[in-house]
Design a protein around this motif. Structure first.
Motif, PDB file in Angstrom:
ATOM      1  N   ALA A   1     -14.840   7.881   4.048  1.00 22.69           N
ATOM      2  CA  ALA A   1     -15.123   6.704   3.211  1.00 22.69           C
ATOM      3  C   ALA A   1     -13.897   6.310   2.393  1.00 22.69           C
ATOM      4  CB  ALA A   1     -16.292   6.984   2.275  1.00 22.69           C
ATOM      5  N   HIS A   2     -13.605   5.024   2.417  1.00 23.32           N
ATOM      6  CA  HIS A   2     -12.496   4.518   1.611  1.00 23.32           C
ATOM      7  C   HIS A   2     -12.900   4.474   0.142  1.00 23.32           C
ATOM      8  CE1 HIS A   2      -9.634   1.549  -0.079  1.00 23.32           C
ATOM      9  NE2 HIS A   2      -8.795   2.256   0.665  1.00 23.32           N
ATOM     10  N   ASN A   3     -11.873   4.520  -0.727  1.00 22.39           N
ATOM     11  CA  ASN A   3     -12.108   4.508  -2.183  1.00 22.39           C
ATOM     12  C   ASN A   3     -12.878   3.278  -2.659  1.00 22.39           C
ATOM     13  OD1 ASN A   3     -10.757   6.947  -2.687  1.00 22.39           O
ATOM     14  ND2 ASN A   3      -8.759   5.932  -2.677  1.00 22.39           N
TER      15      ASN A   3
ATOM     16  N   GLY B   1     -10.818   8.712   0.374  1.00 27.44           N
ATOM     17  CA  GLY B   1      -9.406   8.554   0.054  1.00 27.44           C
ATOM     18  C   GLY B   1      -8.890   7.174   0.335  1.00 27.44           C
ATOM     19  N   ASP B   2      -7.563   7.063   0.259  1.00 20.90           N
ATOM     20  CA  ASP B   2      -6.904   5.790   0.567  1.00 20.90           C
ATOM     21  C   ASP B   2      -6.679   5.699   2.080  1.00 20.90           C
ATOM     22  OD1 ASP B   2      -4.825   7.597   0.915  1.00 20.90           O
ATOM     23  OD2 ASP B   2      -3.434   6.624  -0.470  1.00 20.90           O
ATOM     24  N   SER B   3      -6.056   4.614   2.527  1.00 26.75           N
ATOM     25  CA  SER B   3      -5.886   4.412   3.972  1.00 26.75           C
ATOM     26  C   SER B   3      -5.113   5.554   4.609  1.00 26.75           C
ATOM     27  CB  SER B   3      -5.113   3.126   4.253  1.00 26.75           C
ATOM     28  OG  SER B   3      -5.661   2.071   3.567  1.00 26.75           O
TER      29      SER B   3
ATOM     30  N   HIS C   1     -12.565  -2.486   9.586  1.00 22.16           N
ATOM     31  CA  HIS C   1     -12.338  -2.270  11.012  1.00 22.16           C
ATOM     32  C   HIS C   1     -10.985  -1.637  11.312  1.00 22.16           C
ATOM     33  CE1 HIS C   1     -11.871  -3.276  15.305  1.00 22.16           C
ATOM     34  NE2 HIS C   1     -13.154  -3.007  15.321  1.00 22.16           N
ATOM     35  N   PHE C   2      -9.912  -2.095  10.600  1.00 23.03           N
ATOM     36  CA  PHE C   2      -8.598  -1.543  10.954  1.00 23.03           C
ATOM     37  C   PHE C   2      -8.544  -0.037  10.677  1.00 23.03           C
ATOM     38  CE2 PHE C   2      -7.559  -2.534   6.458  1.00 23.03           C
ATOM     39  CZ  PHE C   2      -6.905  -1.369   6.064  1.00 23.03           C
ATOM     40  N   MET C   3      -9.321   0.436   9.719  1.00 16.09           N
ATOM     41  CA  MET C   3      -9.333   1.871   9.412  1.00 16.09           C
ATOM     42  C   MET C   3      -9.994   2.644  10.551  1.00 16.09           C
ATOM     43  SD  MET C   3     -10.289   1.657   5.368  1.00 16.09           S
ATOM     44  CE  MET C   3      -9.114   0.912   4.230  1.00 16.09           C
TER      45      MET C   3
ATOM     46  N   THR D   1       5.059  -2.192   9.851  1.00 11.35           N
ATOM     47  CA  THR D   1       3.761  -2.857   9.768  1.00 11.35           C
ATOM     48  C   THR D   1       2.791  -2.062   8.906  1.00 11.35           C
ATOM     49  OG1 THR D   1       4.049  -3.873  11.920  1.00 11.35           O
ATOM     50  CG2 THR D   1       1.810  -3.627  11.167  1.00 11.35           C
ATOM     51  N   TYR D   2       2.211  -2.751   7.953  1.00 12.58           N
ATOM     52  CA  TYR D   2       1.166  -2.170   7.107  1.00 12.58           C
ATOM     53  C   TYR D   2      -0.016  -1.780   7.999  1.00 12.58           C
ATOM     54  CZ  TYR D   2      -1.407  -2.160   2.568  1.00 12.58           C
ATOM     55  OH  TYR D   2      -2.091  -1.821   1.435  1.00 12.58           O
ATOM     56  N   VAL D   3      -0.703  -0.676   7.700  1.00 13.29           N
ATOM     57  CA  VAL D   3      -1.828  -0.274   8.565  1.00 13.29           C
ATOM     58  C   VAL D   3      -2.962  -1.289   8.559  1.00 13.29           C
ATOM     59  CG1 VAL D   3      -1.522   2.235   8.685  1.00 13.29           C
ATOM     60  CG2 VAL D   3      -2.768   1.211   6.759  1.00 13.29           C
TER      61      VAL D   3
ATOM     62  N   VAL E   1      -8.604 -10.123  -2.041  1.00 16.16           N
ATOM     63  CA  VAL E   1      -9.129  -9.532  -3.284  1.00 16.16           C
ATOM     64  C   VAL E   1      -8.012  -9.458  -4.338  1.00 16.16           C
ATOM     65  CG1 VAL E   1     -10.162  -7.451  -4.294  1.00 16.16           C
ATOM     66  CG2 VAL E   1     -10.799  -8.188  -1.981  1.00 16.16           C
ATOM     67  N   HIS E   2      -6.865  -8.914  -3.946  1.00 15.89           N
ATOM     68  CA  HIS E   2      -5.791  -8.685  -4.921  1.00 15.89           C
ATOM     69  C   HIS E   2      -5.022  -9.950  -5.278  1.00 15.89           C
ATOM     70  CE1 HIS E   2      -6.646  -4.576  -3.517  1.00 15.89           C
ATOM     71  NE2 HIS E   2      -6.351  -4.271  -4.767  1.00 15.89           N
ATOM     72  N   GLU E   3      -4.978 -10.920  -4.376  1.00 17.43           N
ATOM     73  CA  GLU E   3      -4.206 -12.139  -4.692  1.00 17.43           C
ATOM     74  C   GLU E   3      -4.858 -12.945  -5.816  1.00 17.43           C
ATOM     75  OE1 GLU E   3      -3.868 -14.955  -1.463  1.00 17.43           O
ATOM     76  OE2 GLU E   3      -6.038 -15.118  -1.227  1.00 17.43           O
TER      77      GLU E   3
ATOM     78  N   ALA F   1      -2.176  -1.076 -11.286  1.00 16.56           N
ATOM     79  CA  ALA F   1      -2.363  -2.160 -10.313  1.00 16.56           C
ATOM     80  C   ALA F   1      -1.956  -1.718  -8.913  1.00 16.56           C
ATOM     81  CB  ALA F   1      -1.547  -3.380 -10.726  1.00 16.56           C
ATOM     82  N   HIS F   2      -2.667  -2.287  -7.929  1.00 21.29           N
ATOM     83  CA  HIS F   2      -2.351  -2.016  -6.525  1.00 21.29           C
ATOM     84  C   HIS F   2      -1.205  -2.932  -6.101  1.00 21.29           C
ATOM     85  CE1 HIS F   2      -2.901  -1.587  -2.190  1.00 21.29           C
ATOM     86  NE2 HIS F   2      -3.584  -0.493  -2.476  1.00 21.29           N
ATOM     87  N   PRO F   3      -0.268  -2.432  -5.271  1.00 21.45           N
ATOM     88  CA  PRO F   3       0.889  -3.270  -4.906  1.00 21.45           C
ATOM     89  C   PRO F   3       0.559  -4.455  -3.996  1.00 21.45           C
ATOM     90  CG  PRO F   3       0.995  -1.145  -3.789  1.00 21.45           C
ATOM     91  CD  PRO F   3      -0.142  -1.060  -4.762  1.00 21.45           C
TER      92      PRO F   3
HETATM   93  P1  13P Z   1      -5.020   1.888  -0.029  1.00 20.75           P
HETATM   94  O1  13P Z   1      -4.296   2.349   1.176  1.00 20.75           O
HETATM   95  O2  13P Z   1      -4.211   1.922  -1.280  1.00 20.75           O
HETATM   96  O3  13P Z   1      -6.302   2.643  -0.175  1.00 20.75           O
HETATM   97  O4  13P Z   1      -5.380   0.345   0.159  1.00 20.75           O
HETATM   98  C1  13P Z   1      -6.172  -0.097   1.213  1.00 20.75           C
HETATM   99  C2  13P Z   1      -6.674  -1.436   0.987  1.00 20.75           C
HETATM  100  O5  13P Z   1      -7.333  -2.026   1.794  1.00 20.75           O
HETATM  101  C3  13P Z   1      -6.327  -2.021  -0.290  1.00 20.75           C
HETATM  102  O6  13P Z   1      -6.834  -3.257  -0.405  1.00 20.75           O
END
Ligand code: 13P
Ligand code: SF4
Length: 345
Positions: free
Chosen positions: A61-63, A78-80, A101-103, A150-152, A212-214, A236-238
Protein backbone atom coordinates in the motif's frame (compact mmCIF):
# COMPACT_ATOMS: atom_id res chain seq x y z
CA UNK A 1 -17.77 -5.77 -14.54
CA UNK A 2 -19.21 -3.04 -12.31
CA UNK A 3 -16.39 -1.75 -10.14
CA UNK A 4 -18.55 0.43 -7.89
CA UNK A 5 -20.86 -2.23 -6.40
CA UNK A 6 -18.90 -5.16 -5.05
CA UNK A 7 -20.62 -8.52 -4.65
CA UNK A 8 -21.82 -9.08 -1.07
CA UNK A 9 -19.56 -11.45 0.85
CA UNK A 10 -21.07 -14.14 3.06
CA UNK A 11 -19.24 -13.12 6.24
CA UNK A 12 -19.41 -9.34 5.98
CA UNK A 13 -21.33 -8.92 9.24
CA UNK A 14 -19.73 -7.20 12.19
CA UNK A 15 -19.81 -10.27 14.44
CA UNK A 16 -18.16 -10.51 17.89
CA UNK A 17 -15.53 -12.74 16.22
CA UNK A 18 -14.74 -10.02 13.63
CA UNK A 19 -14.62 -7.41 16.41
CA UNK A 20 -12.13 -9.59 18.33
CA UNK A 21 -9.97 -10.28 15.27
CA UNK A 22 -9.71 -6.59 14.39
CA UNK A 23 -9.58 -5.12 17.91
CA UNK A 24 -5.86 -4.25 17.84
CA UNK A 25 -6.18 -2.46 14.48
CA UNK A 26 -9.28 -0.64 15.70
CA UNK A 27 -7.42 0.63 18.75
CA UNK A 28 -4.58 1.92 16.57
CA UNK A 29 -6.73 3.82 14.06
CA UNK A 30 -9.18 5.27 16.62
CA UNK A 31 -7.67 8.79 16.38
CA UNK A 32 -8.43 8.98 12.63
CA UNK A 33 -11.41 6.65 12.00
CA UNK A 34 -14.67 7.43 13.87
CA UNK A 35 -15.95 4.50 15.99
CA UNK A 36 -19.20 4.66 14.06
CA UNK A 37 -17.37 3.62 10.87
CA UNK A 38 -15.54 0.64 12.33
CA UNK A 39 -18.37 -1.93 11.91
CA UNK A 40 -18.29 -1.11 8.17
CA UNK A 41 -14.52 -1.56 7.72
CA UNK A 42 -13.80 -4.41 10.16
CA UNK A 43 -15.58 -7.27 8.28
CA UNK A 44 -13.68 -6.37 5.10
CA UNK A 45 -10.38 -6.21 6.97
CA UNK A 46 -10.98 -9.64 8.53
CA UNK A 47 -12.04 -11.17 5.19
CA UNK A 48 -9.10 -9.68 3.26
CA UNK A 49 -6.54 -10.77 5.84
CA UNK A 50 -7.96 -14.32 5.75
CA UNK A 51 -7.92 -14.48 1.93
CA UNK A 52 -4.32 -13.22 1.85
CA UNK A 53 -3.31 -16.20 3.98
CA UNK A 54 -5.24 -18.65 1.79
CA UNK A 55 -3.77 -17.32 -1.47
CA UNK A 56 -0.22 -16.53 -0.31
CA UNK A 57 -0.88 -12.90 -1.23
CA UNK A 58 0.52 -9.63 0.06
CA UNK A 59 -0.98 -6.16 -0.08
CA UNK A 60 1.51 -3.38 -0.88
CA UNK A 61 0.00 0.00 0.00
CA UNK A 62 1.22 3.45 -0.92
CA UNK A 63 1.44 6.15 1.77
CA UNK A 64 -1.59 7.90 0.19
CA UNK A 65 -4.01 5.03 0.89
CA UNK A 66 -6.74 5.62 3.45
CA UNK A 67 -6.01 4.53 7.06
CA UNK A 68 -8.31 1.47 7.01
CA UNK A 69 -6.23 0.11 4.10
CA UNK A 70 -2.85 1.41 5.26
CA UNK A 71 -3.18 0.14 8.84
CA UNK A 72 -5.82 -2.56 8.28
CA UNK A 73 -4.69 -4.82 5.45
CA UNK A 74 -1.28 -3.71 4.13
CA UNK A 75 1.69 -6.04 4.59
CA UNK A 76 4.08 -3.38 3.34
CA UNK A 77 3.59 0.36 3.16
CA UNK A 78 5.81 3.05 1.73
CA UNK A 79 6.71 5.41 -1.07
CA UNK A 80 7.04 4.39 -4.72
CA UNK A 81 10.64 3.29 -4.24
CA UNK A 82 9.88 1.10 -1.21
CA UNK A 83 6.95 -0.54 -3.00
CA UNK A 84 9.16 -1.31 -6.02
CA UNK A 85 11.84 -2.76 -3.72
CA UNK A 86 9.29 -4.86 -1.79
CA UNK A 87 7.61 -6.05 -4.98
CA UNK A 88 10.99 -7.30 -6.20
CA UNK A 89 11.78 -9.30 -3.08
CA UNK A 90 8.50 -10.65 -1.74
CA UNK A 91 8.14 -14.44 -1.68
CA UNK A 92 4.35 -14.21 -2.11
CA UNK A 93 2.67 -15.61 -5.23
CA UNK A 94 0.21 -12.74 -5.49
CA UNK A 95 0.78 -9.00 -5.07
CA UNK A 96 -2.24 -6.74 -4.59
CA UNK A 97 -1.13 -3.19 -5.26
CA UNK A 98 -3.13 -0.71 -3.21
CA UNK A 99 -1.94 2.30 -5.15
CA UNK A 100 -2.11 3.45 -8.75
CA UNK A 101 -1.61 1.56 -12.01
CA UNK A 102 2.02 2.52 -12.65
CA UNK A 103 2.96 1.09 -9.24
CA UNK A 104 1.30 -2.23 -10.06
CA UNK A 105 2.97 -2.26 -13.47
CA UNK A 106 6.36 -1.65 -11.85
CA UNK A 107 5.74 -4.64 -9.56
CA UNK A 108 4.86 -6.78 -12.59
CA UNK A 109 7.95 -5.58 -14.52
CA UNK A 110 10.14 -6.70 -11.62
CA UNK A 111 8.26 -9.96 -10.96
CA UNK A 112 6.80 -11.15 -14.29
CA UNK A 113 6.20 -14.64 -12.85
CA UNK A 114 3.94 -13.32 -10.08
CA UNK A 115 0.25 -12.49 -10.26
CA UNK A 116 -0.07 -8.74 -9.75
CA UNK A 117 -3.56 -7.41 -9.07
CA UNK A 118 -4.82 -3.83 -9.11
CA UNK A 119 -8.19 -3.47 -7.33
CA UNK A 120 -9.28 -0.77 -9.80
CA UNK A 121 -7.53 -0.62 -13.19
CA UNK A 122 -8.75 2.97 -13.68
CA UNK A 123 -6.49 4.20 -10.86
CA UNK A 124 -4.21 6.25 -13.14
CA UNK A 125 -1.92 9.23 -12.64
CA UNK A 126 -1.82 12.61 -14.42
CA UNK A 127 1.97 12.34 -14.74
CA UNK A 128 1.83 8.88 -16.34
CA UNK A 129 -0.84 10.20 -18.74
CA UNK A 130 1.34 13.15 -19.80
CA UNK A 131 3.88 11.24 -21.93
CA UNK A 132 4.06 8.38 -24.42
CA UNK A 133 6.83 6.15 -25.78
CA UNK A 134 6.56 8.06 -29.10
CA UNK A 135 7.30 11.33 -27.27
CA UNK A 136 10.55 9.84 -25.95
CA UNK A 137 11.58 8.61 -29.40
CA UNK A 138 11.08 12.17 -30.73
CA UNK A 139 13.07 13.66 -27.85
CA UNK A 140 15.93 11.28 -28.58
CA UNK A 141 15.98 12.50 -32.19
CA UNK A 142 16.08 16.08 -30.98
CA UNK A 143 18.79 15.50 -28.36
CA UNK A 144 20.94 12.67 -29.74
CA UNK A 145 23.08 10.91 -27.17
CA UNK A 146 21.47 12.63 -24.15
CA UNK A 147 20.34 9.99 -21.60
CA UNK A 148 16.68 9.81 -20.59
CA UNK A 149 15.84 9.68 -16.87
CA UNK A 150 12.22 8.75 -16.29
CA UNK A 151 10.19 9.13 -13.12
CA UNK A 152 8.50 5.82 -12.16
CA UNK A 153 5.13 7.59 -12.51
CA UNK A 154 4.99 6.43 -16.15
CA UNK A 155 3.76 3.49 -18.22
CA UNK A 156 5.85 0.37 -18.89
CA UNK A 157 6.14 1.44 -22.55
CA UNK A 158 7.69 4.77 -21.49
CA UNK A 159 10.06 3.05 -19.05
CA UNK A 160 11.13 0.69 -21.86
CA UNK A 161 12.33 3.71 -23.91
CA UNK A 162 14.30 5.14 -20.97
CA UNK A 163 17.88 4.70 -19.81
CA UNK A 164 17.08 4.72 -16.10
CA UNK A 165 14.11 5.36 -13.82
CA UNK A 166 13.99 7.35 -10.59
CA UNK A 167 11.55 8.17 -7.82
CA UNK A 168 11.31 11.31 -5.73
CA UNK A 169 13.53 9.49 -3.18
CA UNK A 170 16.55 9.22 -5.46
CA UNK A 171 16.06 11.58 -8.45
CA UNK A 172 19.18 13.67 -7.77
CA UNK A 173 21.36 10.60 -7.11
CA UNK A 174 20.08 8.88 -10.27
CA UNK A 175 20.80 11.94 -12.43
CA UNK A 176 24.31 12.24 -10.97
CA UNK A 177 24.97 8.50 -11.28
CA UNK A 178 25.10 8.86 -15.07
CA UNK A 179 28.27 10.99 -15.02
CA UNK A 180 27.08 13.28 -17.86
CA UNK A 181 26.58 17.05 -18.25
CA UNK A 182 23.01 16.90 -19.52
CA UNK A 183 19.97 14.61 -19.12
CA UNK A 184 16.41 14.56 -20.38
CA UNK A 185 14.20 14.34 -17.26
CA UNK A 186 10.61 13.10 -17.74
CA UNK A 187 7.77 13.78 -17.22
CA UNK A 188 7.45 15.87 -14.03
CA UNK A 189 8.50 19.46 -14.72
CA UNK A 190 8.48 20.48 -11.06
CA UNK A 191 10.47 17.48 -9.82
CA UNK A 192 12.88 18.16 -12.70
CA UNK A 193 13.25 21.79 -11.62
CA UNK A 194 13.86 20.67 -8.06
CA UNK A 195 16.56 18.25 -9.23
CA UNK A 196 18.12 21.07 -11.31
CA UNK A 197 18.31 23.19 -8.14
CA UNK A 198 20.30 20.42 -6.40
CA UNK A 199 22.85 19.49 -9.08
CA UNK A 200 25.16 20.96 -11.74
CA UNK A 201 23.83 18.54 -14.36
CA UNK A 202 21.76 20.41 -16.96
CA UNK A 203 18.16 19.17 -17.01
CA UNK A 204 15.97 19.14 -20.13
CA UNK A 205 12.37 19.25 -18.87
CA UNK A 206 8.94 17.96 -19.95
CA UNK A 207 5.71 19.70 -18.96
CA UNK A 208 3.98 16.93 -17.01
CA UNK A 209 2.42 17.78 -13.64
CA UNK A 210 0.83 15.97 -10.74
CA UNK A 211 -2.76 17.17 -10.55
CA UNK A 212 -2.67 17.01 -6.74
CA UNK A 213 0.62 18.80 -6.02
CA UNK A 214 0.37 21.45 -8.74
CA UNK A 215 -2.62 22.96 -6.89
CA UNK A 216 -0.56 24.07 -3.87
CA UNK A 217 0.74 27.66 -3.92
CA UNK A 218 3.45 29.56 -2.09
CA UNK A 219 0.78 32.02 -0.91
CA UNK A 220 -1.15 29.18 0.71
CA UNK A 221 1.98 28.07 2.59
CA UNK A 222 2.66 31.61 3.80
CA UNK A 223 -0.89 31.75 5.14
CA UNK A 224 -0.32 28.50 7.13
CA UNK A 225 2.82 29.99 8.61
CA UNK A 226 1.03 33.20 9.55
CA UNK A 227 -1.94 31.38 11.06
CA UNK A 228 0.15 28.82 12.98
CA UNK A 229 3.00 31.08 14.08
CA UNK A 230 6.45 29.82 15.08
CA UNK A 231 6.92 26.14 15.72
CA UNK A 232 5.09 24.92 12.63
CA UNK A 233 7.20 22.90 10.18
CA UNK A 234 6.18 22.75 6.54
CA UNK A 235 7.18 19.64 4.61
CA UNK A 236 6.58 19.50 0.86
CA UNK A 237 6.77 16.87 -1.87
CA UNK A 238 9.07 17.79 -4.80
CA UNK A 239 6.14 17.41 -7.23
CA UNK A 240 4.97 20.83 -5.91
CA UNK A 241 5.67 24.03 -7.90
CA UNK A 242 8.96 25.87 -7.16
CA UNK A 243 7.28 28.72 -5.20
CA UNK A 244 5.86 26.10 -2.82
CA UNK A 245 9.21 24.37 -2.33
CA UNK A 246 10.82 27.77 -1.68
CA UNK A 247 8.46 28.26 1.30
CA UNK A 248 8.95 24.75 2.72
CA UNK A 249 11.27 23.81 5.60
CA UNK A 250 11.87 20.34 4.19
CA UNK A 251 11.49 18.79 0.73
CA UNK A 252 11.36 15.04 0.22
CA UNK A 253 9.52 11.95 -0.94
CA UNK A 254 6.54 10.74 1.06
CA UNK A 255 8.82 8.35 2.99
CA UNK A 256 11.35 11.12 3.69
CA UNK A 257 8.61 13.35 5.09
CA UNK A 258 7.44 10.57 7.40
CA UNK A 259 11.00 9.88 8.53
CA UNK A 260 11.53 13.59 9.17
CA UNK A 261 8.46 13.78 11.42
CA UNK A 262 9.72 10.74 13.37
CA UNK A 263 13.19 12.21 13.83
CA UNK A 264 12.48 15.93 14.33
CA UNK A 265 9.13 15.51 16.20
CA UNK A 266 7.96 19.05 15.35
CA UNK A 267 5.17 20.32 17.59
CA UNK A 268 3.02 21.18 14.59
CA UNK A 269 3.48 20.07 11.01
CA UNK A 270 1.94 20.74 7.60
CA UNK A 271 2.47 17.98 5.06
CA UNK A 272 2.08 19.57 1.66
CA UNK A 273 1.05 16.43 -0.18
CA UNK A 274 -1.92 14.10 -0.58
CA UNK A 275 -4.36 14.31 2.28
CA UNK A 276 -4.51 10.71 3.58
CA UNK A 277 -0.83 10.67 4.42
CA UNK A 278 -1.29 12.97 7.41
CA UNK A 279 -3.94 10.59 8.83
CA UNK A 280 -1.62 7.60 8.43
CA UNK A 281 1.31 9.34 10.10
CA UNK A 282 -0.81 10.97 12.84
CA UNK A 283 -1.65 7.46 14.08
CA UNK A 284 2.05 6.82 14.77
CA UNK A 285 2.84 10.23 16.33
CA UNK A 286 0.02 11.35 18.65
CA UNK A 287 2.33 14.02 20.13
CA UNK A 288 2.55 15.87 16.79
CA UNK A 289 -0.31 18.12 15.64
CA UNK A 290 -1.03 17.80 11.93
CA UNK A 291 -2.47 20.78 10.04
CA UNK A 292 -4.14 19.13 7.05
CA UNK A 293 -4.40 20.84 3.70
CA UNK A 294 -6.71 18.33 2.05
CA UNK A 295 -5.86 17.73 -1.60
CA UNK A 296 -7.03 14.23 -2.49
CA UNK A 297 -5.66 12.14 -5.35
CA UNK A 298 -8.78 10.88 -7.17
CA UNK A 299 -6.80 7.94 -8.56
CA UNK A 300 -5.49 6.74 -5.20
CA UNK A 301 -8.98 7.11 -3.78
CA UNK A 302 -10.38 4.59 -6.30
CA UNK A 303 -8.85 1.86 -4.15
CA UNK A 304 -11.19 0.75 -1.36
CA UNK A 305 -11.50 -2.23 1.00
CA UNK A 306 -14.45 -3.73 -0.96
CA UNK A 307 -12.43 -3.53 -4.18
CA UNK A 308 -9.37 -5.14 -2.54
CA UNK A 309 -11.58 -7.96 -1.28
CA UNK A 310 -13.16 -8.48 -4.67
CA UNK A 311 -9.73 -8.45 -6.28
CA UNK A 312 -8.60 -11.32 -4.06
CA UNK A 313 -11.85 -13.23 -4.56
CA UNK A 314 -11.86 -12.98 -8.34
CA UNK A 315 -8.09 -12.59 -8.93
CA UNK A 316 -8.85 -9.53 -11.05
CA UNK A 317 -7.72 -7.16 -12.44
CA UNK A 318 -4.44 -8.83 -13.40
CA UNK A 319 -1.74 -6.44 -14.56
CA UNK A 320 -0.04 -7.71 -17.71
CA UNK A 321 3.00 -6.25 -19.47
CA UNK A 322 4.15 -7.30 -22.93
CA UNK A 323 7.24 -9.49 -22.27
CA UNK A 324 9.58 -7.53 -24.57
CA UNK A 325 8.41 -4.15 -23.20
CA UNK A 326 8.73 -5.59 -19.69
CA UNK A 327 12.28 -6.81 -20.34
CA UNK A 328 13.42 -3.37 -21.54
CA UNK A 329 11.55 -1.53 -18.78
CA UNK A 330 13.11 -3.85 -16.19
CA UNK A 331 16.61 -2.74 -17.22
CA UNK A 332 15.67 0.90 -16.46
CA UNK A 333 13.99 0.03 -13.15
CA UNK A 334 16.80 -2.27 -12.00
CA UNK A 335 19.39 0.42 -12.78
CA UNK A 336 17.42 2.70 -10.47
CA UNK A 337 17.23 0.04 -7.74
CA UNK A 338 21.02 -0.30 -7.92
CA UNK A 339 21.31 3.41 -7.07
CA UNK A 340 18.91 2.89 -4.15
CA UNK A 341 17.50 5.51 -1.81
CA UNK A 342 19.55 8.69 -1.59
CA UNK A 343 17.49 11.74 -0.88
CA UNK A 344 18.98 15.18 -1.33
CA UNK A 345 18.28 16.00 2.34
P1 13P B 1 6.48 9.02 -3.53
O1 13P B 1 7.37 8.18 -4.37
O2 13P B 1 7.17 10.13 -2.83
O3 13P B 1 5.71 8.15 -2.59
O4 13P B 1 5.43 9.75 -4.49
C1 13P B 1 4.56 9.03 -5.30
C2 13P B 1 3.47 9.85 -5.78
O5 13P B 1 2.63 9.45 -6.54
C3 13P B 1 3.46 11.22 -5.29
O6 13P B 1 2.42 11.90 -5.80
FE1 SF4 C 1 -0.11 10.71 -9.77
FE2 SF4 C 1 -0.20 12.91 -8.29
FE3 SF4 C 1 -1.92 10.96 -7.79
FE4 SF4 C 1 0.70 10.66 -7.22
S1 SF4 C 1 -0.72 12.08 -6.28
S2 SF4 C 1 -0.63 9.17 -8.22
S3 SF4 C 1 1.65 11.79 -8.90
S4 SF4 C 1 -1.82 12.19 -9.68
Amino acid sequence: MNLETPRPYASLDFTPEVARMTAAIHEKVRPVIPDLEWPVHAPYIAAINELKRQKNAVVLAHNYQTPEIFHGVADFVGDSLALAQQGAKTGADVIVLAGVHFMAETAKILSPEKTVLIPDPLAGCSLAASITADDIRLLRQRYPGVPVVTYVNTSAAVKAESDICCTSANAVAVVESLGVDRVIFLPDEFLGKYVASQTDVQIILWKGHCEVHERFTGKELRSYRQAQGDGVEILAHPECPPDVLAEADFVGSTAAMIRHVGEARPRRVVMVTECSMSDNVAVEYPDVEFIRPCNLCPHMKRITLPKILRSLQTMETRVEVDPEVGRRARVAVERMLAVGRREAQ
